[in-house]
Scaffold this motif. Sequence first.
Motif, PDB file in Angstrom:
ATOM      1  N   ILE A  68       0.870  -1.121  -0.079  1.00 56.23           N
ATOM      2  CA  ILE A  68       0.084   0.002   0.114  1.00 56.23           C
ATOM      3  C   ILE A  68       0.811   1.269  -0.121  1.00 56.23           C
ATOM      4  O   ILE A  68       0.701   1.966  -0.589  1.00 56.23           O
ATOM      5  CB  ILE A  68      -0.857  -0.037   1.274  1.00 56.23           C
ATOM      6  CG1 ILE A  68      -1.898  -1.055   0.940  1.00 56.23           C
ATOM      7  CG2 ILE A  68      -1.767   1.413   1.250  1.00 56.23           C
ATOM      8  CD1 ILE A  68      -2.773  -1.373  -0.220  1.00 56.23           C
ATOM      9  N   HIS A  69       1.927   1.331   0.901  1.00 53.23           N
ATOM     10  CA  HIS A  69       2.979   2.461   0.908  1.00 53.23           C
ATOM     11  C   HIS A  69       3.436   2.536  -0.682  1.00 53.23           C
ATOM     12  O   HIS A  69       3.289   3.692  -1.433  1.00 53.23           O
ATOM     13  CB  HIS A  69       4.157   2.196   1.649  1.00 53.23           C
ATOM     14  CG  HIS A  69       3.861   2.441   3.146  1.00 53.23           C
ATOM     15  ND1 HIS A  69       3.797   3.714   3.643  1.00 53.23           N
ATOM     16  CD2 HIS A  69       4.026   1.486   4.171  1.00 53.23           C
ATOM     17  CE1 HIS A  69       3.543   3.684   4.784  1.00 53.23           C
ATOM     18  NE2 HIS A  69       3.758   2.169   5.279  1.00 53.23           N
ATOM     19  N   LEU A  72       0.473   3.970  -3.196  1.00 56.31           N
ATOM     20  CA  LEU A  72       0.309   5.414  -2.738  1.00 56.31           C
ATOM     21  C   LEU A  72       1.649   6.377  -3.154  1.00 56.31           C
ATOM     22  O   LEU A  72       1.076   7.354  -4.030  1.00 56.31           O
ATOM     23  CB  LEU A  72       0.224   5.740  -1.273  1.00 56.31           C
ATOM     24  CG  LEU A  72      -1.128   5.190  -0.750  1.00 56.31           C
ATOM     25  CD1 LEU A  72      -0.987   5.086   0.978  1.00 56.31           C
ATOM     26  CD2 LEU A  72      -2.548   5.839  -1.439  1.00 56.31           C
ATOM     27  N   ASP A  73       2.678   5.663  -3.266  1.00 54.52           N
ATOM     28  CA  ASP A  73       3.863   6.579  -3.678  1.00 54.52           C
ATOM     29  C   ASP A  73       3.698   6.721  -5.380  1.00 54.52           C
ATOM     30  O   ASP A  73       4.036   7.811  -5.811  1.00 54.52           O
ATOM     31  CB  ASP A  73       5.083   5.899  -3.361  1.00 54.52           C
ATOM     32  CG  ASP A  73       6.339   6.496  -4.064  1.00 54.52           C
ATOM     33  OD1 ASP A  73       6.633   7.698  -3.511  1.00 54.52           O
ATOM     34  OD2 ASP A  73       6.945   5.935  -4.952  1.00 54.52           O
ATOM     35  N   LYS A  77       0.417  10.208  -4.339  1.00 62.84           N
ATOM     36  CA  LYS A  77      -0.075  10.336  -2.807  1.00 62.84           C
ATOM     37  C   LYS A  77       0.901  10.588  -1.804  1.00 62.84           C
ATOM     38  O   LYS A  77       0.571   9.712  -0.650  1.00 62.84           O
ATOM     39  CB  LYS A  77      -1.530   9.480  -2.635  1.00 62.84           C
ATOM     40  CG  LYS A  77      -2.377   9.297  -3.623  1.00 62.84           C
ATOM     41  CD  LYS A  77      -3.102  10.725  -3.901  1.00 62.84           C
ATOM     42  CE  LYS A  77      -3.934  10.722  -5.007  1.00 62.84           C
ATOM     43  NZ  LYS A  77      -4.705  11.976  -5.546  1.00 62.84           N
ATOM     44  N   HIS A  78       1.625  11.549  -1.561  1.00 64.46           N
ATOM     45  CA  HIS A  78       2.735  11.596  -0.338  1.00 64.46           C
ATOM     46  C   HIS A  78       2.572  11.841   0.764  1.00 64.46           C
ATOM     47  O   HIS A  78       2.551  11.372   1.720  1.00 64.46           O
ATOM     48  CB  HIS A  78       3.740  12.462  -0.828  1.00 64.46           C
ATOM     49  CG  HIS A  78       4.279  12.454  -2.393  1.00 64.46           C
ATOM     50  ND1 HIS A  78       5.238  11.060  -2.618  1.00 64.46           N
ATOM     51  CD2 HIS A  78       4.211  12.860  -3.483  1.00 64.46           C
ATOM     52  CE1 HIS A  78       5.497  10.849  -3.859  1.00 64.46           C
ATOM     53  NE2 HIS A  78       4.626  12.211  -4.637  1.00 64.46           N
ATOM     54  N   LEU A  80      -0.748  10.626   1.979  1.00 66.14           N
ATOM     55  CA  LEU A  80      -1.245   9.357   2.407  1.00 66.14           C
ATOM     56  C   LEU A  80      -0.109   8.160   2.458  1.00 66.14           C
ATOM     57  O   LEU A  80      -0.138   7.291   3.576  1.00 66.14           O
ATOM     58  CB  LEU A  80      -2.316   8.928   1.287  1.00 66.14           C
ATOM     59  CG  LEU A  80      -3.951   9.454   1.412  1.00 66.14           C
ATOM     60  CD1 LEU A  80      -4.542   9.039   0.264  1.00 66.14           C
ATOM     61  CD2 LEU A  80      -4.242   9.447   2.840  1.00 66.14           C
ATOM     62  N   LYS A  81       0.806   8.295   1.821  1.00 67.94           N
ATOM     63  CA  LYS A  81       1.837   7.057   1.974  1.00 67.94           C
ATOM     64  C   LYS A  81       2.617   7.044   3.121  1.00 67.94           C
ATOM     65  O   LYS A  81       3.177   6.309   3.597  1.00 67.94           O
ATOM     66  CB  LYS A  81       2.808   7.157   0.732  1.00 67.94           C
ATOM     67  CG  LYS A  81       3.835   8.022   0.787  1.00 67.94           C
ATOM     68  CD  LYS A  81       4.753   8.033  -0.279  1.00 67.94           C
ATOM     69  CE  LYS A  81       6.135   8.946  -0.300  1.00 67.94           C
ATOM     70  NZ  LYS A  81       6.798   8.990  -1.502  1.00 67.94           N
ATOM     71  N   VAL A  87      -2.629   3.652   6.026  1.00 67.83           N
ATOM     72  CA  VAL A  87      -1.934   2.516   5.168  1.00 67.83           C
ATOM     73  C   VAL A  87      -2.245   1.265   5.787  1.00 67.83           C
ATOM     74  O   VAL A  87      -2.651   0.198   5.589  1.00 67.83           O
ATOM     75  CB  VAL A  87      -0.520   2.828   5.038  1.00 67.83           C
ATOM     76  CG1 VAL A  87       0.243   1.439   4.791  1.00 67.83           C
ATOM     77  CG2 VAL A  87       0.080   3.752   4.449  1.00 67.83           C
TER      78      VAL A  87
END
Length: 102
Positions: A68-69, A72-73, A77-78, A80-81, A87
């Motif tokens: 998930i990290h 998002l990266d 989506k910095h 959120l990551k 996460v």
Amino acid sequence: MNGSIIIPELFSLNGKKIRVIVDNDYCQDNEFLGEADFTEKVITLCDRYNGKKISKPEREKTYYHELIHMILDSMGKHNLKYNEDFVEDFAQRLYEYEKTKT
């Protein structure tokens, strides 16, 4: 599906190759079960920590958390990551989906 999850060695996100490695020493030295390295495009997992074997379900959950990290990266989506609560919640639901689909 029999509830088995296969953790890949290599996959792509947004055209970038992501490697998945197991490095018990690195995990032990840094005191974690997994890490997503956005620069190197590597997910590091461990199968032993503090001298104990990590269970398959725990390793799978850790993989999804790090995945998930990375997703998002790849989406840019910095904010959120780096949001560990988001996460973890997302990873738990993805893991549940994978384990229960028929």
